[in-house]
Scaffold this motif. Structure first.
Motif, mmCIF file in Angstrom:
data_model
loop_
_atom_site.group_PDB
_atom_site.id
_atom_site.type_symbol
_atom_site.label_atom_id
_atom_site.label_comp_id
_atom_site.label_asym_id
_atom_site.label_seq_id
_atom_site.Cartn_x
_atom_site.Cartn_y
_atom_site.Cartn_z
ATOM 1 N N ARG A 1 4.740 6.572 1.570
ATOM 2 C CA ARG A 1 5.778 6.103 2.509
ATOM 3 C C ARG A 1 6.627 7.236 3.112
ATOM 4 N NH1 ARG A 1 8.952 0.416 1.588
ATOM 5 N NH2 ARG A 1 9.156 -0.087 3.786
ATOM 6 N N GLY B 1 2.140 5.110 9.023
ATOM 7 C CA GLY B 1 2.953 5.837 10.007
ATOM 8 C C GLY B 1 3.778 4.913 10.882
ATOM 9 N N HIS C 1 3.300 -8.947 9.884
ATOM 10 C CA HIS C 1 2.689 -8.967 11.223
ATOM 11 C C HIS C 1 2.341 -10.372 11.685
ATOM 12 C CE1 HIS C 1 1.045 -4.600 10.613
ATOM 13 N NE2 HIS C 1 2.359 -4.657 10.604
ATOM 14 N N GLY D 1 0.826 -1.203 0.000
ATOM 15 C CA GLY D 1 0.000 0.000 0.000
ATOM 16 C C GLY D 1 0.860 1.252 0.000
ATOM 17 N N PHE D 2 1.861 1.258 0.871
ATOM 18 C CA PHE D 2 2.797 2.390 0.999
ATOM 19 C C PHE D 2 2.068 3.699 1.239
ATOM 20 C CE2 PHE D 2 4.616 -0.839 -1.860
ATOM 21 C CZ PHE D 2 5.578 -1.311 -0.976
ATOM 22 N N PHE E 1 15.990 1.549 15.879
ATOM 23 C CA PHE E 1 14.554 1.260 15.955
ATOM 24 C C PHE E 1 14.149 0.777 17.346
ATOM 25 C CE2 PHE E 1 15.363 0.134 11.323
ATOM 26 C CZ PHE E 1 14.931 1.366 10.862
ATOM 27 N N ARG F 1 3.265 2.325 12.728
ATOM 28 C CA ARG F 1 2.658 2.319 14.060
ATOM 29 C C ARG F 1 2.332 0.929 14.573
ATOM 30 N NH1 ARG F 1 -2.977 2.191 14.341
ATOM 31 N NH2 ARG F 1 -3.024 3.824 15.915
ATOM 32 N N SER F 2 2.353 -0.083 13.677
ATOM 33 C CA SER F 2 1.803 -1.365 14.096
ATOM 34 C C SER F 2 2.670 -2.064 15.125
ATOM 35 C CB SER F 2 1.600 -2.267 12.879
ATOM 36 O OG SER F 2 0.878 -1.579 11.911
ATOM 37 N N GLY F 3 3.988 -1.873 15.030
ATOM 38 C CA GLY F 3 4.859 -2.441 16.050
ATOM 39 C C GLY F 3 4.628 -1.736 17.379
ATOM 40 N N THR G 1 13.918 -1.548 20.531
ATOM 41 C CA THR G 1 13.897 -3.015 20.600
ATOM 42 C C THR G 1 13.448 -3.564 19.249
ATOM 43 O OG1 THR G 1 13.123 -2.788 22.857
ATOM 44 C CG2 THR G 1 12.903 -4.984 21.858
ATOM 45 N N THR H 1 5.700 -11.366 13.296
ATOM 46 C CA THR H 1 6.234 -10.627 14.451
ATOM 47 C C THR H 1 5.229 -10.570 15.606
ATOM 48 O OG1 THR H 1 5.591 -8.567 13.331
ATOM 49 C CG2 THR H 1 7.906 -9.208 13.222
ATOM 50 N N CYS I 1 9.865 1.028 11.996
ATOM 51 C CA CYS I 1 10.958 0.844 11.029
ATOM 52 C C CYS I 1 10.471 0.885 9.585
ATOM 53 C CB CYS I 1 11.676 -0.466 11.288
ATOM 54 S SG CYS I 1 10.695 -1.910 10.800
ATOM 55 N N GLY I 2 9.151 0.964 9.373
ATOM 56 C CA GLY I 2 8.600 0.735 8.043
ATOM 57 C C GLY I 2 8.846 1.835 7.025
ATOM 58 N N GLN J 1 4.152 -6.250 5.777
ATOM 59 C CA GLN J 1 5.070 -5.943 6.885
ATOM 60 C C GLN J 1 5.369 -7.128 7.790
ATOM 61 O OE1 GLN J 1 2.291 -4.236 6.112
ATOM 62 N NE2 GLN J 1 2.797 -2.092 5.844
ATOM 63 N N ASN K 1 12.025 -8.753 15.130
ATOM 64 C CA ASN K 1 12.560 -9.713 14.157
ATOM 65 C C ASN K 1 13.552 -8.989 13.242
ATOM 66 O OD1 ASN K 1 13.004 -11.339 11.858
ATOM 67 N ND2 ASN K 1 11.049 -12.390 12.153
ATOM 68 N N GLN L 1 12.299 -4.452 5.721
ATOM 69 C CA GLN L 1 11.610 -3.161 5.692
ATOM 70 C C GLN L 1 12.567 -2.041 5.292
ATOM 71 O OE1 GLN L 1 8.237 -2.197 6.373
ATOM 72 N NE2 GLN L 1 8.052 -4.343 5.872
HETATM 73 N N1 MCN Z 1 9.313 -4.408 13.677
HETATM 74 C C1 MCN Z 1 10.254 -5.041 14.464
HETATM 75 N N2 MCN Z 1 10.999 -4.290 15.344
HETATM 76 C C2 MCN Z 1 10.861 -2.930 15.404
HETATM 77 C C3 MCN Z 1 9.931 -2.281 14.584
HETATM 78 C C4 MCN Z 1 9.133 -3.067 13.736
HETATM 79 O O1 MCN Z 1 10.438 -6.254 14.368
HETATM 80 N N3 MCN Z 1 11.587 -2.214 16.255
HETATM 81 C C5 MCN Z 1 8.489 -5.176 12.740
HETATM 82 C C6 MCN Z 1 7.005 -5.063 13.063
HETATM 83 O O2 MCN Z 1 6.584 -5.997 13.991
HETATM 84 C C7 MCN Z 1 6.381 -5.270 11.681
HETATM 85 C C8 MCN Z 1 7.387 -4.583 10.752
HETATM 86 O O3 MCN Z 1 8.627 -4.617 11.450
HETATM 87 O O4 MCN Z 1 6.293 -6.628 11.375
HETATM 88 C C9 MCN Z 1 7.009 -3.116 10.424
HETATM 89 O O5 MCN Z 1 6.610 -2.500 11.607
HETATM 90 P P1 MCN Z 1 6.345 -0.913 11.764
HETATM 91 O O6 MCN Z 1 7.595 -0.166 11.585
HETATM 92 O O7 MCN Z 1 5.587 -0.735 13.024
HETATM 93 O O8 MCN Z 1 5.426 -0.535 10.505
HETATM 94 P P2 MCN Z 1 3.914 -0.982 10.229
HETATM 95 O O9 MCN Z 1 3.787 -2.427 10.450
HETATM 96 O O10 MCN Z 1 2.974 -0.053 10.883
HETATM 97 O O11 MCN Z 1 3.841 -0.768 8.658
HETATM 98 C C10 MCN Z 1 3.641 0.496 8.084
HETATM 99 C C11 MCN Z 1 4.841 0.920 7.273
HETATM 100 C C12 MCN Z 1 4.501 2.026 6.388
HETATM 101 S S1 MCN Z 1 3.903 3.423 7.108
HETATM 102 C C13 MCN Z 1 4.640 1.927 5.022
HETATM 103 S S2 MCN Z 1 4.246 3.233 4.009
HETATM 104 C C14 MCN Z 1 5.072 0.714 4.452
HETATM 105 C C15 MCN Z 1 5.882 -0.106 5.355
HETATM 106 O O12 MCN Z 1 5.322 -0.216 6.549
HETATM 107 N N4 MCN Z 1 4.333 0.083 3.519
HETATM 108 C C16 MCN Z 1 4.695 -1.181 3.154
HETATM 109 N N5 MCN Z 1 6.416 -1.213 4.828
HETATM 110 C C17 MCN Z 1 5.789 -1.844 3.799
HETATM 111 N N6 MCN Z 1 6.183 -3.081 3.396
HETATM 112 C C18 MCN Z 1 5.494 -3.701 2.408
HETATM 113 N N7 MCN Z 1 5.919 -4.913 2.023
HETATM 114 N N8 MCN Z 1 4.402 -3.135 1.822
HETATM 115 C C19 MCN Z 1 3.992 -1.903 2.163
HETATM 116 O O13 MCN Z 1 2.912 -1.372 1.614
#
Ligand code: MCN
Length: 784
Positions: A371, A546, A509, A255-256, A664, A548-550, A666, A512, A739-740, A507, A669, A676
């Motif tokens: 993104r 944003g 989920h 989606g990005f 990032f 936010r899911s982590g 803790t 993780t 980290c996304g 991502q 994974n 990412q």
């Molecule tokens: N994670 C982790 N340790 C951290 C932070 C995160 O292991 N310290 C893991 C999380 O558990 C999760 C993944 O990394 O499995 C990404 O976590 P997070 O940074 O919280 O981002 P979101 O899951 O909220 O994903 C959103 C982010 C955004 S805003 C965009 S834009 C984006 C991105 O993710 N779009 C994506 N990555 C993408 N990756 C794919 N393949 N496709 C998209 O559309």
């Protein structure tokens, strides 16, 4: 803690179905008697519709209906809105023009939906849509935001005089001006941020179904946030009440940011399904995606940095004009304001900042989050300025940054953000070591000996993830809270289902989130299922964007797990006649500390459901929910260094080395996080090197296919070197930061700083395409 717990490189559970072709995307869904939708779209960027003739189309084989905006309005379907209210500096609310899912009076961008055809096959629907005759009276067009603000420019919306959506400001103007009056040195630059098209692998799609017996709608859709979609479709667009609308976002192929919004096509399919009495499916083709998916970026900025005699920054003044396209989209107003200007302090201690942002309508596709959304634009401005200012005052860019880093936390910036934790020097040092900073001179000499130009550029980014807390964003105009929900359901045999309001569309989920549960309960990840993306299963959620899911989504799960653990311990203590405080959970067992008494998690779960022997007054079952509202954003930060070689004969730039050192907090994974970062880096490098959305003066998108819009490919990027530093985020129970998006935020300025370094020039726009670079070489007399 288990072998699959926090910190383990567990392979992605979801990849089993994706890699074997068993993913289920919206377009894979079928329903009996399903019809197909095709849209009649505007061929003009600005025109008054004088007539819509559907006679021929209606006679074509398989055609059920051709519906237009007049009927939509008559049925009471509401206008598309922007849900984040921004006020101009004079206090007036933003000026929002009406945006109908199907337009029947004035179209304002090429590709805007005018009518929808429903037919038996996709081809019949497409042919009939082509047979609809729309007559237009052309109106003058404006595509550039600076032109749109000029006196006499074509006007898009009567609600927005001068095409101005808002004229917003942040920071202290007078104090910042004073810093400039007393400055020892001022660096001033004009900086553009090029417009991008998101391009997820799976194009948008919708399948809507109305069940007349229940007066109930189901919508399958490519959404990052199905619950927000349901809320908005119900509360604002009057499609159906929330209890009569189920929104399912099944597997979604990326989606990005572009799948956050509710688009005209989803509304039209939901509305059409009831009118035609059959399920209606629409799947975008790639050119429709280029024309109608919300675009990203598109800023013109003038920035000035004031330094004192010791090269400490004393002031930062920024003026930005943001092109929001022809209409406001769901969160578009927040992107160039609260997601952009609040990050203009970067990693630096800047006592005075003032930013003014004008958001402008133009005859182009609506612009919203892509993104990074606002944060790449801020980082690009800050890091281009830092590199340039360093060179102007004769300092090494790394040393100039060191002099100005924030070193004490918490740190309140002058632009709202309060940074909670970080160690910026640690990432800088890690990146410099990994790229062999000291050896650059030698590598440059070698390139020069081979007739090439070599350059190095740096970018020290900070971003704000997990937009929060709800009360604060509410006070800044957001129409929704930004918490997350979770429910942990322990089944009678001890397997687990976690229901989350987050939505995974690449991502990882399912992996993780299961790792967190595995870590806490000592169970294998294969016995843990993550359920998401269906409003009938998960009651409410805010979705994924944003990064936010982590930090937010997993914190909600952690909170629900606290409750599950507490109840499980009570049951175990009761069954083993021990004190609750003595129960420990380890390796899938509940043990009485200091004894060999223990029960498996399955035994405790079963006891919770058989309910033959529970503590006095305890309800049967083991299932707990939680809502988590964070207290602050998380602030991932890092240092990226890029090294390029330029061929002066062709202008081709090749990235020779790229190091990303990220913090990032803790990490759950590391393998998923690296993936990412890789994805983000490639997107950021794509923006810096290749991607360039071009409109002609008539508002026709010249880059509406992969023949004209260059996406990065594997051979455009080097093998990245990744480094990690860790400062835990104090604001959430897991210490995580997002980290996304980091890769896409930090990389563009590193690339352009490297290219300008190689060419020995100060200013250039993205992308650093061979043509542009070659021209710069000619213009600057580097090549005879
Ligand atoms: N994670 C982790 N340790 C951290 C932070 C995160 O292991 N310290 C893991 C999380 O558990 C999760 C993944 O990394 O499995 C990404 O976590 P997070 O940074 O919280 O981002 P979101 O899951 O909220 O994903 C959103 C982010 C955004 S805003 C965009 S834009 C984006 C991105 O993710 N779009 C994506 N990555 C993408 N990756 C794919 N393949 N496709 C998209 O559309």
């Amino acid at each position: 803690m288990t072998a699959e717990g926090i910190g383990a490189r567990v392979l992605r559970k979801e990849d089993k179905r994706f890699l074997t072709g068993n993913g289920r995307y919206t377009d894979d869904m079928t329903m009996p008697r399903m019809g197909y939708a095709a849209f009649v779209r505007s061929t003009h960027a600005h025109a008054r519709i004088t007539s819509i003739n559907t006679d021929e189309a209606m006679k074509m084989p398989g055609v059920d209906a051709v519906l237009n905006g007049h009927q939509l309005v008559a049925d009471g379907i509401g206008n598309i809105i922007c849900g984040w209210m921004i006020h101009s500096k004079d206090g007036s609310p933003m000026n929002m023009g009406a945006y109908r899912a199907l337009e029947s009076e004035i179209v304002r961008y090429v590709g805007q939906a005018i009518a929808v055809v429903v037919a038996d096959t996709p081809q019949q629907a497409r042919d009939a849509a082509d047979a609809v005759v729309v007559e237009y009276e052309e109106l003058p067009v404006v595509v550039d935001s600076l032109d749109a603000l000029k006196e006499g420019a074509p006007q898009l919306h009567p609600e927005a005089a001068g095409n101005l959506i808002y004229d917003w400001e942040i920071g202290e103007e007078a104090a910042t001006n004073e810093a400039f009056a007393n400055a020892a040195h001022i660096t001033k630059m004009d900086i553009d941020n090029n417009r991008l098209v998101p391009n997820p692998m799976e194009p948008r799609a919708a399948l809507a179904h109305f069940d007349p017996s229940e007066e109930h709608y189901t919508l399958y859709t490519t959404s990052q946030n199905p619950h927000v979609a349901r809320l908005v479709l119900s509360a604002f667009y009057n499609v159906a009440p929330e209890n009569k609308l189920r929104v399912i976002a099944p597997d979604v192929g990326g989606g990005f940011g572009s799948k956050i919004f509710i688009y005209p096509e989803e509304i039209a399919c939901l509305w059409a399904t009831k009118r035609v009495g059959r399920p209606v499916k629409w799947t975008s083709d790639r050119t429709e995606a280029f024309l109608t998916d919300a675009h990203g970026r598109d800023h013109h900025t003038t920035a000035e940095l004031a330094l004192d005699a010791n090269n400490k920054i004393t002031g930062f003044r920024v003026k930005t004009v943001a092109n929001l396209g022809a209409y406001m989209s769901l969160f578009s107003s927040s992107v160039p304001t609260y997601l952009y200007a609040t990050l203009l302090s970067g990693q630096y201690n800047i006592p005075n900042i003032y930013a003014n942002v004008k958001a402008v309508y133009t005859n182009t596709t609506p612009v919203d989050a892509y993104r990074g959304a606002g944060r790449p634009e801020a980082t690009y401005v800050v890091e281009r300025m830092m590199e340039t200012a360093a060179k102007e005052v004769g300092m090494a860019p790394a040393e100039f940054r060191r002099v100005n880093f924030v070193r004490e936390f918490p740190h309140q910036t002058p632009v709202i953000m309060a940074y909670d934790a970080g160690d910026y020097e640690a990432s800088l040092d890690a990146a410099m070591k990994a790229i062999d900073y000291g050896g650059f001179g030698q590598r440059r000499a070698q390139s020069e000996a081979a007739g090439k130009l070599r350059g190095m550029g740096m970018s020290c980014y900070i971003e704000a993830c997990g937009i929060a807390p709800s009360q604060a964003v509410g006070s800044l105009g957001a129409g929704v809270g930004l918490w997350e929900s979770a429910e942990v359901r322990v089944n009678a045999v001890g397997t687990i289902e976690v229901l989350t309001g987050s939505h995974s569309h690449g991502q990882g989920h399912e992996t993780t989130f299961a790792q967190l549960v595995s870590d806490r309960l000592g169970l294998p990840t294969e016995s843990i299922s993550i359920v998401h993306g269906d409003t009938d299963k998960v009651q409410m959620g805010m979705g994924t964007y944003g990064s936010r899911s982590g930090a937010v989504g997993m914190s909600a799960i952690a909170k629900a797990l606290d409750k599950v653990e507490a109840k499980a311990k009570k049951i175990a203590a009761h069954l083993m006649e021990a004190s609750e405080g003595d129960i420990e959970i380890e390796d899938g067992e509940l043990k009485v500390a200091g004894t060999d008494k223990k029960l498996t998690f399955t035994e405790v779960a079963l006891a919770a459901y058989t309910a033959h022997n529970l503590p006095e007054g305890m309800e049967p079952g083991l299932k707990e929910g939680a809502f988590y509202d964070p207290t602050n954003f998380t602030f991932p930060a890092g240092c990226y260094i890029c090294e390029v070689e330029v061929d002066p004969d062709t202008g081709v730039v090749s990235i020779e080395n790229f190091v990303a050192a990220d913090d990032f907090g803790t990490i759950i994974n590391p393998m998923i996080v690296e993936g990412q970062v890789h994805g983000g880096l490639v997107q950021g490098i794509g923006q810096a090197m290749l991607e360039n959305t071009q409109y002609d003066d008539h508002g026709q998108l010249l880059t509406a296919s992969y023949m004209d819009y260059t996406m990065p490919r594997a051979d455009d990027v080097p093998s990245f070197k990744l480094e990690t530093t860790v400062t835990e985020c104090p604001g959430n129970p897991l210490g995580m930061k997002g980290c996304g998006e980091a890769g896409a935020i930090g990389s563009p300025p590193a690339v352009i700083n490297a290219v300008t370094d190689a060419l020995g020039i100060r200013d250039m726009n993205m992308p650093a395409s061979p043509n542009r670079v070659w021209q710069l070489i000619q213009d600057n007399g580097m090549k005879q």
